[in-house]
Motif scaffolding. Sequence first.
Motif, short mmCIF file in Angstrom:
data_model
loop_
_atom_site.label_atom_id
_atom_site.label_comp_id
_atom_site.label_asym_id
_atom_site.label_seq_id
_atom_site.Cartn_x
_atom_site.Cartn_y
_atom_site.Cartn_z
N HIS A 137 0.87 -1.18 0.00
CA HIS A 137 0.00 0.00 0.00
C HIS A 137 0.90 1.22 0.00
O HIS A 137 1.81 1.32 0.82
CB HIS A 137 -0.91 0.02 1.23
CG HIS A 137 -1.85 -1.13 1.27
ND1 HIS A 137 -2.99 -1.19 0.52
CD2 HIS A 137 -1.80 -2.29 1.97
CE1 HIS A 137 -3.61 -2.33 0.76
NE2 HIS A 137 -2.91 -3.02 1.64
N VAL A 138 0.64 2.15 -0.92
CA VAL A 138 1.50 3.32 -1.09
C VAL A 138 0.67 4.58 -0.98
O VAL A 138 -0.45 4.65 -1.52
CB VAL A 138 2.19 3.26 -2.47
CG1 VAL A 138 2.99 4.52 -2.73
CG2 VAL A 138 3.09 2.05 -2.57
N CYS A 139 1.19 5.59 -0.29
CA CYS A 139 0.58 6.91 -0.30
C CYS A 139 1.69 7.95 -0.44
O CYS A 139 2.82 7.71 -0.04
CB CYS A 139 -0.26 7.17 0.95
SG CYS A 139 0.70 7.43 2.44
N ALA A 140 1.36 9.08 -1.04
CA ALA A 140 2.34 10.13 -1.29
C ALA A 140 1.94 11.39 -0.54
O ALA A 140 1.12 12.16 -1.02
CB ALA A 140 2.44 10.40 -2.78
N PRO A 141 2.51 11.63 0.66
CA PRO A 141 2.13 12.81 1.42
C PRO A 141 2.68 14.11 0.83
O PRO A 141 2.17 15.18 1.13
CB PRO A 141 2.73 12.56 2.80
CG PRO A 141 3.81 11.56 2.59
CD PRO A 141 3.41 10.76 1.39
N ASP A 142 3.72 14.02 0.00
CA ASP A 142 4.31 15.21 -0.60
C ASP A 142 4.97 14.80 -1.91
O ASP A 142 5.20 13.62 -2.16
CB ASP A 142 5.33 15.83 0.36
CG ASP A 142 5.69 17.26 0.01
OD1 ASP A 142 5.05 17.82 -0.90
OD2 ASP A 142 6.59 17.82 0.65
#
Length: 180
Positions: A137-142
Motif C-alpha cells: 500500500h502506497v501513499c504520497a504525502p508530498d
Amino acid sequence: MSISPAQPLQLRPASGWLPPALDESAVDVLYDDLVAASRHRRRRGYSQPMLRVLVNSDQVDPQFGPQATAAHVLPEPRAWVQRLAGALLECMTGVRSTSQISRWVSPLVYERINARAVIAKRRGARPMHRSLVRKVHVCAPDDGVVEASVVIQHDGRVRAMALRLVGVDGRWMITAMELG
C-alpha cells in the motif's frame, strides 16, 4: 655444470602475530557490547554520527549536495517497493549481502539492517524459502515522498513493514524503515 643437492626445508614456529587473534570469549564480549550499545542508542534516540540525507537544508550545498527529485521523474513506487521489500528482509536474515542495498537506503537504515544481519549470521539460522511480498500500500504525502506499508511472508511468518522513501538524485531512497 653440476646441480647442487637441495637443502632440507626447516620449519620454524611462527613469531607472535600482531595483533593477536581473538579467542571465542573475546568475540562474545565484543558482540554483547555491540548489542548493549545498540539498545542504549535506541532508548535515548541516539544514532551514530554519519552522513545523513539532508535534502533542502541550509547545511547542504545546493549545487553539490543531495538533490531532491520530483515524483514524476522517479520510477513507479509500488513496483519498486515490491522488489526491494523482500530484498531488505533477506538482508536482515543474512541470506543476501547488505552491500547489495546500500545504494537504495540511507546510512541510518543501512546501519540498522547491517546490525540485524550480523546477529542473524551469528545465530546461523537460514530461512527455508524466499520472501514473498503479499501486499503493498502506497501513499504520497508530498511530491517526491512516498510512505509504503508492506505485508511480507517470510519463512512461515507473515510480517508487516513500513517504509518511507524520498526522491534523491534521481532515485528512490529509503530513509525510514520499521519491521513488525
